[in-house]
Design a protein around this motif. Structure first.
Motif, PDB file in Angstrom:
ATOM      1  N   ILE A 137       0.842  -1.213   0.000  1.00 14.90           N
ATOM      2  CA  ILE A 137       0.000   0.000   0.000  1.00 14.90           C
ATOM      3  C   ILE A 137       0.866   1.248   0.000  1.00 14.90           C
ATOM      4  CG2 ILE A 137      -1.651   1.315   1.379  1.00 14.90           C
ATOM      5  CD1 ILE A 137      -2.824  -1.385   2.307  1.00 14.90           C
ATOM      6  N   THR A 138       1.915   1.204   0.839  1.00 17.32           N
ATOM      7  CA  THR A 138       2.836   2.359   0.880  1.00 17.32           C
ATOM      8  C   THR A 138       3.484   2.599  -0.479  1.00 17.32           C
ATOM      9  OG1 THR A 138       3.324   1.864   3.199  1.00 17.32           O
ATOM     10  CG2 THR A 138       4.850   3.326   2.051  1.00 17.32           C
ATOM     11  N   PHE A 139       3.879   1.513  -1.123  1.00 21.20           N
ATOM     12  CA  PHE A 139       4.508   1.632  -2.433  1.00 21.20           C
ATOM     13  C   PHE A 139       3.548   2.226  -3.459  1.00 21.20           C
ATOM     14  CE2 PHE A 139       5.301  -0.252  -6.617  1.00 21.20           C
ATOM     15  CZ  PHE A 139       6.579   0.222  -6.871  1.00 21.20           C
ATOM     16  N   VAL A 140       2.296   1.790  -3.405  1.00 19.36           N
ATOM     17  CA  VAL A 140       1.293   2.312  -4.352  1.00 19.36           C
ATOM     18  C   VAL A 140       1.073   3.799  -4.143  1.00 19.36           C
ATOM     19  CG1 VAL A 140      -1.146   2.205  -4.989  1.00 19.36           C
ATOM     20  CG2 VAL A 140       0.148   0.090  -4.691  1.00 19.36           C
ATOM     21  N   ILE A 141       1.008   4.236  -2.855  1.00 23.39           N
ATOM     22  CA  ILE A 141       0.816   5.672  -2.566  1.00 23.39           C
ATOM     23  C   ILE A 141       1.993   6.497  -3.096  1.00 23.39           C
ATOM     24  CG2 ILE A 141       0.665   7.375  -0.702  1.00 23.39           C
ATOM     25  CD1 ILE A 141      -0.836   5.223   0.931  1.00 23.39           C
ATOM     26  N   LEU A 142       3.215   6.004  -2.830  1.00 23.65           N
ATOM     27  CA  LEU A 142       4.394   6.726  -3.338  1.00 23.65           C
ATOM     28  C   LEU A 142       4.409   6.775  -4.849  1.00 23.65           C
ATOM     29  CD1 LEU A 142       7.153   5.358  -0.920  1.00 23.65           C
ATOM     30  CD2 LEU A 142       6.197   7.678  -0.963  1.00 23.65           C
ATOM     31  N   LEU A 143       4.037   5.648  -5.456  1.00 23.82           N
ATOM     32  CA  LEU A 143       4.029   5.598  -6.912  1.00 23.82           C
ATOM     33  C   LEU A 143       3.017   6.580  -7.499  1.00 23.82           C
ATOM     34  CD1 LEU A 143       5.138   4.184  -9.452  1.00 23.82           C
ATOM     35  CD2 LEU A 143       3.325   2.477  -9.177  1.00 23.82           C
ATOM     36  N   GLY A 144       1.809   6.656  -6.855  1.00 24.82           N
ATOM     37  CA  GLY A 144       0.791   7.610  -7.323  1.00 24.82           C
ATOM     38  C   GLY A 144       1.263   9.051  -7.202  1.00 24.82           C
ATOM     39  N   PHE A 145       1.978   9.324  -6.087  1.00 20.43           N
ATOM     40  CA  PHE A 145       2.481  10.690  -5.906  1.00 20.43           C
ATOM     41  C   PHE A 145       3.501  11.055  -6.984  1.00 20.43           C
ATOM     42  CE2 PHE A 145       5.595  13.610  -3.943  1.00 20.43           C
ATOM     43  CZ  PHE A 145       4.761  14.669  -3.644  1.00 20.43           C
ATOM     44  N   ILE A 146       4.384  10.117  -7.287  1.00 23.81           N
ATOM     45  CA  ILE A 146       5.390  10.368  -8.332  1.00 23.81           C
ATOM     46  C   ILE A 146       4.727  10.581  -9.683  1.00 23.81           C
ATOM     47  CG2 ILE A 146       7.299   9.328  -9.605  1.00 23.81           C
ATOM     48  CD1 ILE A 146       8.081   7.914  -6.981  1.00 23.81           C
ATOM     49  N   ILE A 147       3.702   9.742  -9.962  1.00 21.13           N
ATOM     50  CA  ILE A 147       2.996   9.872 -11.242  1.00 21.13           C
ATOM     51  C   ILE A 147       2.321  11.238 -11.357  1.00 21.13           C
ATOM     52  CG2 ILE A 147       1.027   8.966 -12.572  1.00 21.13           C
ATOM     53  CD1 ILE A 147       1.738   6.207 -11.446  1.00 21.13           C
TER      54      ILE A 147
END
Length: 423
Positions: A248-258
Protein backbone atom coordinates in the motif's frame (compact mmCIF):
# COMPACT_ATOMS: atom_id res chain seq x y z
CA UNK A 1 67.14 -95.72 -5.66
CA UNK A 2 67.30 -93.37 -2.69
CA UNK A 3 67.54 -90.43 -5.07
CA UNK A 4 64.16 -91.32 -6.46
CA UNK A 5 62.46 -91.26 -3.05
CA UNK A 6 61.88 -87.49 -2.96
CA UNK A 7 60.31 -87.59 -6.40
CA UNK A 8 58.07 -90.51 -5.39
CA UNK A 9 56.91 -88.77 -2.20
CA UNK A 10 56.25 -85.62 -4.21
CA UNK A 11 54.21 -87.70 -6.66
CA UNK A 12 52.21 -89.32 -3.85
CA UNK A 13 51.53 -85.91 -2.28
CA UNK A 14 50.32 -84.59 -5.66
CA UNK A 15 47.96 -87.56 -6.11
CA UNK A 16 46.51 -87.06 -2.62
CA UNK A 17 46.00 -83.34 -3.28
CA UNK A 18 44.11 -84.08 -6.48
CA UNK A 19 42.01 -86.67 -4.64
CA UNK A 20 41.14 -84.19 -1.84
CA UNK A 21 40.24 -81.50 -4.35
CA UNK A 22 37.89 -83.86 -6.19
CA UNK A 23 36.35 -84.95 -2.91
CA UNK A 24 35.83 -81.31 -1.90
CA UNK A 25 34.15 -80.47 -5.22
CA UNK A 26 31.89 -83.52 -4.98
CA UNK A 27 30.93 -82.65 -1.39
CA UNK A 28 30.11 -79.11 -2.41
CA UNK A 29 27.92 -80.33 -5.28
CA UNK A 30 26.19 -82.82 -2.98
CA UNK A 31 25.30 -80.18 -0.36
CA UNK A 32 24.23 -77.70 -3.03
CA UNK A 33 21.94 -80.33 -4.55
CA UNK A 34 20.43 -81.13 -1.14
CA UNK A 35 19.84 -77.43 -0.45
CA UNK A 36 18.26 -76.92 -3.88
CA UNK A 37 15.93 -79.90 -3.50
CA UNK A 38 14.95 -78.83 -0.01
CA UNK A 39 14.28 -75.30 -1.18
CA UNK A 40 12.13 -76.55 -4.06
CA UNK A 41 10.19 -78.74 -1.65
CA UNK A 42 9.43 -75.83 0.62
CA UNK A 43 8.35 -73.68 -2.31
CA UNK A 44 6.14 -76.47 -3.60
CA UNK A 45 4.40 -76.62 -0.24
CA UNK A 46 3.77 -72.87 -0.40
CA UNK A 47 2.21 -72.90 -3.85
CA UNK A 48 -1.16 -71.10 -3.83
CA UNK A 49 -4.29 -73.20 -3.76
CA UNK A 50 -6.01 -73.31 -7.20
CA UNK A 51 -9.45 -73.11 -5.56
CA UNK A 52 -8.62 -70.21 -3.20
CA UNK A 53 -10.64 -67.64 -5.16
CA UNK A 54 -13.67 -69.92 -5.14
CA UNK A 55 -13.27 -70.48 -1.40
CA UNK A 56 -13.02 -66.72 -0.77
CA UNK A 57 -16.20 -66.18 -2.80
CA UNK A 58 -18.10 -68.85 -0.84
CA UNK A 59 -17.00 -67.31 2.46
CA UNK A 60 -18.15 -63.88 1.26
CA UNK A 61 -21.54 -65.34 0.27
CA UNK A 62 -21.88 -66.94 3.70
CA UNK A 63 -21.04 -63.65 5.42
CA UNK A 64 -23.69 -61.88 3.34
CA UNK A 65 -26.32 -64.45 4.32
CA UNK A 66 -25.28 -64.12 7.97
CA UNK A 67 -25.77 -60.35 7.88
CA UNK A 68 -29.24 -60.91 6.37
CA UNK A 69 -30.11 -63.21 9.28
CA UNK A 70 -30.06 -66.44 7.22
CA UNK A 71 -27.80 -68.29 9.63
CA UNK A 72 -28.70 -71.87 8.63
CA UNK A 73 -28.06 -71.18 4.93
CA UNK A 74 -24.73 -69.49 5.78
CA UNK A 75 -23.76 -72.50 7.91
CA UNK A 76 -24.51 -74.87 5.03
CA UNK A 77 -22.29 -72.89 2.63
CA UNK A 78 -19.41 -72.80 5.13
CA UNK A 79 -19.58 -76.58 5.61
CA UNK A 80 -19.36 -77.03 1.84
CA UNK A 81 -16.43 -74.58 1.75
CA UNK A 82 -14.57 -76.62 4.38
CA UNK A 83 -15.14 -79.78 2.35
CA UNK A 84 -13.66 -78.15 -0.77
CA UNK A 85 -10.69 -76.74 1.19
CA UNK A 86 -9.92 -80.19 2.62
CA UNK A 87 -10.17 -81.86 -0.82
CA UNK A 88 -7.86 -79.28 -2.43
CA UNK A 89 -5.53 -79.05 0.62
CA UNK A 90 -6.11 -75.30 0.90
CA UNK A 91 -4.72 -74.53 4.36
CA UNK A 92 -5.52 -70.81 4.46
CA UNK A 93 -9.01 -71.31 3.04
CA UNK A 94 -9.71 -74.08 5.56
CA UNK A 95 -8.71 -71.86 8.48
CA UNK A 96 -10.80 -68.92 7.27
CA UNK A 97 -13.88 -71.07 6.62
CA UNK A 98 -13.51 -72.84 9.98
CA UNK A 99 -13.18 -69.56 11.93
CA UNK A 100 -16.35 -68.25 10.28
CA UNK A 101 -18.25 -71.50 10.90
CA UNK A 102 -17.22 -71.56 14.56
CA UNK A 103 -18.38 -67.99 15.09
CA UNK A 104 -21.64 -68.73 13.27
CA UNK A 105 -22.26 -71.98 15.19
CA UNK A 106 -21.76 -70.09 18.44
CA UNK A 107 -24.49 -67.64 17.35
CA UNK A 108 -26.84 -70.48 16.50
CA UNK A 109 -26.00 -72.26 19.76
CA UNK A 110 -24.59 -75.46 18.27
CA UNK A 111 -21.27 -75.55 20.13
CA UNK A 112 -20.75 -79.25 19.39
CA UNK A 113 -20.39 -78.53 15.66
CA UNK A 114 -17.88 -75.80 16.41
CA UNK A 115 -15.75 -78.09 18.58
CA UNK A 116 -15.73 -80.87 15.96
CA UNK A 117 -14.45 -78.55 13.23
CA UNK A 118 -11.96 -77.02 15.63
CA UNK A 119 -10.55 -80.47 16.36
CA UNK A 120 -10.20 -81.38 12.68
CA UNK A 121 -8.37 -78.18 11.79
CA UNK A 122 -6.06 -78.53 14.79
CA UNK A 123 -5.07 -82.04 13.72
CA UNK A 124 -4.16 -80.77 10.24
CA UNK A 125 -2.09 -77.92 11.69
CA UNK A 126 -0.17 -80.15 14.06
CA UNK A 127 0.53 -82.79 11.36
CA UNK A 128 1.91 -80.29 8.82
CA UNK A 129 3.37 -77.08 10.22
CA UNK A 130 4.89 -75.84 6.94
CA UNK A 131 1.65 -75.01 5.13
CA UNK A 132 0.13 -72.72 7.77
CA UNK A 133 1.12 -69.13 8.43
CA UNK A 134 1.89 -68.34 12.07
CA UNK A 135 -0.66 -65.48 12.13
CA UNK A 136 -3.41 -67.85 10.99
CA UNK A 137 -2.50 -70.40 13.65
CA UNK A 138 -2.39 -67.67 16.28
CA UNK A 139 -5.87 -66.46 15.29
CA UNK A 140 -7.18 -70.03 15.49
CA UNK A 141 -5.64 -70.65 18.92
CA UNK A 142 -7.12 -67.40 20.22
CA UNK A 143 -10.52 -68.34 18.81
CA UNK A 144 -10.18 -71.69 20.60
CA UNK A 145 -9.25 -69.92 23.82
CA UNK A 146 -12.33 -67.69 23.65
CA UNK A 147 -14.55 -70.62 22.59
CA UNK A 148 -13.57 -72.86 25.52
CA UNK A 149 -13.78 -69.97 27.97
CA UNK A 150 -17.35 -69.29 26.87
CA UNK A 151 -18.00 -73.05 27.10
CA UNK A 152 -16.60 -72.92 30.68
CA UNK A 153 -13.89 -75.47 29.83
CA UNK A 154 -11.27 -73.29 31.51
CA UNK A 155 -8.42 -75.83 31.38
CA UNK A 156 -8.55 -76.00 27.58
CA UNK A 157 -8.97 -72.23 27.36
CA UNK A 158 -5.75 -71.83 29.37
CA UNK A 159 -3.89 -74.36 27.23
CA UNK A 160 -4.77 -72.74 23.92
CA UNK A 161 -4.18 -69.25 25.30
CA UNK A 162 -0.63 -70.15 26.34
CA UNK A 163 0.04 -71.81 22.95
CA UNK A 164 -1.15 -68.65 21.22
CA UNK A 165 1.22 -66.56 23.34
CA UNK A 166 4.15 -68.77 22.31
CA UNK A 167 3.47 -67.97 18.65
CA UNK A 168 2.81 -64.29 19.41
CA UNK A 169 6.39 -63.86 20.66
CA UNK A 170 7.59 -63.88 17.05
CA UNK A 171 4.60 -62.04 15.53
CA UNK A 172 4.41 -59.15 18.04
CA UNK A 173 0.68 -58.42 18.08
CA UNK A 174 0.04 -56.52 21.36
CA UNK A 175 -3.76 -56.30 21.01
CA UNK A 176 -4.02 -60.10 20.67
CA UNK A 177 -1.64 -60.53 23.61
CA UNK A 178 -3.78 -58.25 25.78
CA UNK A 179 -6.89 -60.24 24.89
CA UNK A 180 -5.13 -63.53 25.72
CA UNK A 181 -3.95 -62.20 29.10
CA UNK A 182 -7.46 -61.07 29.98
CA UNK A 183 -9.04 -64.48 29.20
CA UNK A 184 -6.22 -66.32 31.00
CA UNK A 185 -6.66 -64.32 34.20
CA UNK A 186 -10.43 -64.94 34.09
CA UNK A 187 -9.95 -68.67 33.43
CA UNK A 188 -7.48 -69.11 36.29
CA UNK A 189 -9.76 -67.07 38.55
CA UNK A 190 -12.70 -69.34 37.66
CA UNK A 191 -10.58 -72.38 38.57
CA UNK A 192 -9.63 -70.80 41.91
CA UNK A 193 -5.92 -70.51 41.02
CA UNK A 194 -5.51 -66.99 42.37
CA UNK A 195 -1.71 -66.72 42.08
CA UNK A 196 -1.77 -67.45 38.35
CA UNK A 197 -4.73 -65.14 37.91
CA UNK A 198 -2.86 -62.33 39.68
CA UNK A 199 0.23 -62.99 37.55
CA UNK A 200 -1.74 -62.59 34.33
CA UNK A 201 -3.55 -59.59 35.78
CA UNK A 202 -0.16 -57.90 36.21
CA UNK A 203 0.81 -58.81 32.64
CA UNK A 204 -2.52 -57.52 31.37
CA UNK A 205 -2.12 -54.24 33.26
CA UNK A 206 1.39 -53.71 31.85
CA UNK A 207 0.47 -54.38 28.22
CA UNK A 208 -2.71 -52.33 28.56
CA UNK A 209 -0.80 -49.38 30.04
CA UNK A 210 1.74 -49.70 27.23
CA UNK A 211 -0.98 -49.64 24.56
CA UNK A 212 -2.75 -46.68 26.20
CA UNK A 213 0.60 -44.86 26.47
CA UNK A 214 1.29 -45.34 22.77
CA UNK A 215 -2.19 -44.09 21.91
CA UNK A 216 -1.69 -41.03 24.13
CA UNK A 217 1.66 -40.32 22.48
CA UNK A 218 -0.11 -40.42 19.13
CA UNK A 219 -2.63 -37.86 20.41
CA UNK A 220 0.17 -35.66 21.83
CA UNK A 221 1.97 -35.86 18.51
CA UNK A 222 -1.20 -34.66 16.79
CA UNK A 223 -1.47 -31.79 19.31
CA UNK A 224 2.12 -30.74 18.65
CA UNK A 225 1.52 -30.95 14.93
CA UNK A 226 -1.60 -28.77 15.13
CA UNK A 227 0.24 -26.28 17.39
CA UNK A 228 3.14 -26.09 14.94
CA UNK A 229 0.74 -25.58 12.05
CA UNK A 230 -1.08 -22.85 14.01
CA UNK A 231 2.23 -21.05 14.74
CA UNK A 232 3.21 -21.38 11.11
CA UNK A 233 -0.15 -19.99 10.05
CA UNK A 234 0.18 -17.06 12.49
CA UNK A 235 3.67 -16.26 11.20
CA UNK A 236 2.39 -16.42 7.65
CA UNK A 237 -0.48 -14.05 8.54
CA UNK A 238 1.92 -11.51 10.12
CA UNK A 239 4.25 -11.64 7.11
CA UNK A 240 1.29 -11.26 4.77
CA UNK A 241 0.08 -8.18 6.72
CA UNK A 242 3.54 -6.61 6.53
CA UNK A 243 3.75 -7.24 2.81
CA UNK A 244 0.28 -5.74 2.27
CA UNK A 245 1.30 -2.64 4.27
CA UNK A 246 4.48 -2.26 2.24
CA UNK A 247 2.49 -2.72 -0.95
CA UNK A 248 0.00 0.00 0.00
CA UNK A 249 2.84 2.36 0.88
CA UNK A 250 4.51 1.63 -2.43
CA UNK A 251 1.29 2.31 -4.35
CA UNK A 252 0.82 5.67 -2.57
CA UNK A 253 4.39 6.73 -3.34
CA UNK A 254 4.03 5.60 -6.91
CA UNK A 255 0.79 7.61 -7.32
CA UNK A 256 2.48 10.69 -5.91
CA UNK A 257 5.39 10.37 -8.33
CA UNK A 258 3.00 9.87 -11.24
CA UNK A 259 1.03 12.96 -10.25
CA UNK A 260 4.16 15.09 -9.91
CA UNK A 261 5.68 14.13 -13.24
CA UNK A 262 2.44 14.13 -15.25
CA UNK A 263 3.51 10.87 -16.91
CA UNK A 264 0.80 8.67 -15.49
CA UNK A 265 0.15 6.80 -18.73
CA UNK A 266 3.82 5.94 -19.35
CA UNK A 267 4.41 4.97 -15.73
CA UNK A 268 1.28 2.78 -15.69
CA UNK A 269 2.48 0.92 -18.79
CA UNK A 270 5.96 0.45 -17.33
CA UNK A 271 4.66 -0.84 -13.99
CA UNK A 272 1.76 -2.99 -15.27
CA UNK A 273 2.64 -6.72 -15.52
CA UNK A 274 2.88 -7.82 -19.13
CA UNK A 275 0.37 -10.26 -20.60
CA UNK A 276 3.16 -12.72 -21.40
CA UNK A 277 4.34 -12.65 -17.77
CA UNK A 278 0.82 -13.46 -16.54
CA UNK A 279 0.52 -16.33 -18.99
CA UNK A 280 3.92 -17.67 -17.94
CA UNK A 281 2.89 -17.51 -14.25
CA UNK A 282 -0.36 -19.35 -15.00
CA UNK A 283 1.48 -21.99 -17.01
CA UNK A 284 4.09 -22.37 -14.25
CA UNK A 285 1.37 -22.82 -11.62
CA UNK A 286 -0.41 -25.27 -13.89
CA UNK A 287 2.81 -27.22 -14.41
CA UNK A 288 3.37 -27.30 -10.67
CA UNK A 289 -0.15 -28.64 -10.07
CA UNK A 290 0.36 -31.17 -12.84
CA UNK A 291 3.62 -32.34 -11.26
CA UNK A 292 1.89 -32.75 -7.90
CA UNK A 293 -0.93 -34.70 -9.56
CA UNK A 294 1.55 -36.90 -11.40
CA UNK A 295 3.44 -37.54 -8.17
CA UNK A 296 0.18 -38.59 -6.53
CA UNK A 297 -0.85 -40.82 -9.43
CA UNK A 298 2.59 -42.39 -9.66
CA UNK A 299 2.24 -43.62 -6.09
CA UNK A 300 1.66 -47.34 -6.49
CA UNK A 301 -0.91 -48.99 -4.23
CA UNK A 302 0.50 -51.77 -2.12
CA UNK A 303 -0.56 -55.32 -2.87
CA UNK A 304 -3.20 -56.61 -0.47
CA UNK A 305 -2.60 -60.28 -1.16
CA UNK A 306 -6.37 -60.96 -1.26
CA UNK A 307 -8.81 -61.42 -4.10
CA UNK A 308 -10.70 -58.54 -5.70
CA UNK A 309 -13.97 -60.16 -4.64
CA UNK A 310 -12.90 -59.96 -1.00
CA UNK A 311 -11.94 -56.27 -1.43
CA UNK A 312 -15.37 -55.53 -2.97
CA UNK A 313 -17.14 -57.28 -0.09
CA UNK A 314 -15.16 -55.29 2.51
CA UNK A 315 -15.91 -52.02 0.67
CA UNK A 316 -19.64 -52.83 0.64
CA UNK A 317 -19.51 -53.58 4.35
CA UNK A 318 -17.63 -50.32 4.97
CA UNK A 319 -20.35 -48.39 3.14
CA UNK A 320 -23.03 -50.00 5.35
CA UNK A 321 -20.91 -49.21 8.40
CA UNK A 322 -20.60 -45.56 7.33
CA UNK A 323 -24.38 -45.32 6.85
CA UNK A 324 -25.13 -47.02 10.20
CA UNK A 325 -23.51 -44.37 12.40
CA UNK A 326 -21.68 -46.98 14.48
CA UNK A 327 -18.50 -44.94 14.14
CA UNK A 328 -19.94 -42.79 16.96
CA UNK A 329 -19.20 -45.55 19.52
CA UNK A 330 -16.63 -44.41 22.07
CA UNK A 331 -15.04 -47.86 22.32
CA UNK A 332 -14.49 -48.31 18.58
CA UNK A 333 -11.07 -49.53 17.44
CA UNK A 334 -9.57 -51.50 14.57
CA UNK A 335 -10.16 -54.88 16.27
CA UNK A 336 -13.82 -54.08 16.95
CA UNK A 337 -14.41 -52.99 13.35
CA UNK A 338 -12.71 -56.08 11.88
CA UNK A 339 -14.87 -58.34 14.09
CA UNK A 340 -18.00 -56.37 13.20
CA UNK A 341 -17.27 -56.73 9.46
CA UNK A 342 -16.28 -60.41 9.80
CA UNK A 343 -12.74 -59.88 8.51
CA UNK A 344 -9.27 -59.39 10.03
CA UNK A 345 -7.44 -56.23 11.08
CA UNK A 346 -4.82 -56.36 8.32
CA UNK A 347 -7.38 -56.57 5.51
CA UNK A 348 -9.61 -53.79 6.85
CA UNK A 349 -6.61 -51.54 7.58
CA UNK A 350 -5.21 -51.94 4.05
CA UNK A 351 -8.60 -51.43 2.37
CA UNK A 352 -9.20 -48.20 4.34
CA UNK A 353 -5.67 -46.97 3.57
CA UNK A 354 -6.02 -47.57 -0.19
CA UNK A 355 -9.69 -46.95 -0.93
CA UNK A 356 -10.35 -44.20 1.65
CA UNK A 357 -6.82 -42.69 1.44
CA UNK A 358 -6.58 -42.55 5.25
CA UNK A 359 -5.33 -44.56 8.17
CA UNK A 360 -7.89 -46.01 10.57
CA UNK A 361 -7.86 -43.11 13.08
CA UNK A 362 -8.14 -40.44 10.37
CA UNK A 363 -10.95 -42.43 8.75
CA UNK A 364 -13.02 -42.57 11.97
CA UNK A 365 -12.27 -38.91 12.76
CA UNK A 366 -13.42 -37.89 9.28
CA UNK A 367 -16.75 -39.72 9.67
CA UNK A 368 -17.36 -38.24 13.13
CA UNK A 369 -16.52 -34.66 12.15
CA UNK A 370 -18.66 -34.94 9.01
CA UNK A 371 -21.55 -36.15 11.20
CA UNK A 372 -21.32 -33.25 13.66
CA UNK A 373 -20.83 -30.57 10.95
CA UNK A 374 -23.97 -31.84 9.21
CA UNK A 375 -25.85 -31.52 12.52
CA UNK A 376 -24.54 -27.98 13.04
CA UNK A 377 -25.51 -26.91 9.50
CA UNK A 378 -28.96 -28.52 9.39
CA UNK A 379 -30.12 -28.18 13.00
CA UNK A 380 -29.62 -24.69 14.55
CA UNK A 381 -30.26 -26.13 18.04
CA UNK A 382 -26.81 -27.79 17.94
CA UNK A 383 -25.17 -24.37 17.59
CA UNK A 384 -26.29 -23.53 21.14
CA UNK A 385 -24.71 -26.64 22.71
CA UNK A 386 -21.40 -26.59 24.54
CA UNK A 387 -18.29 -27.95 22.82
CA UNK A 388 -18.06 -30.73 25.43
CA UNK A 389 -21.56 -31.93 24.52
CA UNK A 390 -20.75 -31.88 20.80
CA UNK A 391 -17.61 -33.94 21.41
CA UNK A 392 -19.61 -36.58 23.30
CA UNK A 393 -22.35 -36.52 20.66
CA UNK A 394 -19.93 -37.61 17.92
CA UNK A 395 -18.11 -40.26 19.99
CA UNK A 396 -15.13 -38.48 21.61
CA UNK A 397 -14.26 -39.10 25.25
CA UNK A 398 -11.97 -36.05 25.31
CA UNK A 399 -12.99 -32.54 24.29
CA UNK A 400 -9.37 -31.68 23.50
CA UNK A 401 -9.05 -34.57 21.05
CA UNK A 402 -12.36 -33.52 19.45
CA UNK A 403 -11.12 -29.94 18.91
CA UNK A 404 -7.88 -31.20 17.35
CA UNK A 405 -9.73 -33.57 15.00
CA UNK A 406 -12.28 -30.86 14.09
CA UNK A 407 -9.59 -28.32 13.22
CA UNK A 408 -7.67 -30.90 11.20
CA UNK A 409 -10.77 -31.79 9.14
CA UNK A 410 -12.29 -28.31 8.67
CA UNK A 411 -9.33 -25.95 9.12
CA UNK A 412 -11.02 -24.05 11.99
CA UNK A 413 -11.99 -24.73 15.60
CA UNK A 414 -15.57 -25.75 16.50
CA UNK A 415 -16.26 -22.36 18.12
CA UNK A 416 -15.12 -20.49 15.02
CA UNK A 417 -17.16 -22.79 12.81
CA UNK A 418 -20.33 -22.18 14.89
CA UNK A 419 -19.72 -18.39 14.85
CA UNK A 420 -19.51 -18.49 11.06
CA UNK A 421 -22.81 -20.36 10.85
CA UNK A 422 -24.53 -17.86 13.18
CA UNK A 423 -23.47 -14.81 11.13
Amino acid sequence: MFRDLPNQSEYLFSVKSIHYKRLLVRSFLFFFLMFYLGHCKIDAQRLPCPQQNKIDQLINNANGLEQDGKLKEAQKILKETIRIAKTESCGRGLLMATENLIRLSSKIGNLGVSERYFTEVLEMIEQDTTNYHSDAKMDLYQALQEFYHVSKDYAKAIGYGERMLMIEKSSKRPYNRRQAYMILLKSYLSLGINEKSKSYLDLYSKINDSIVSVEKQTVKKSIRQVTAETKKSSTHTVNKTILIGLGITFVILLGFIIFRKHNSTILIKNNRPSKNDSIQNIVADSDKDSENTDDFNSFSKPALGISQEMIDVILRKLTKFEESGKYLRKDINLTWLSNHLNTNTRYISEVIKIHRNKNFNSYINGLRIQYITNKLMNDPVYREYKISYLSEECGYASTQVFVIAFKKETGVTPSHYIDQLKT
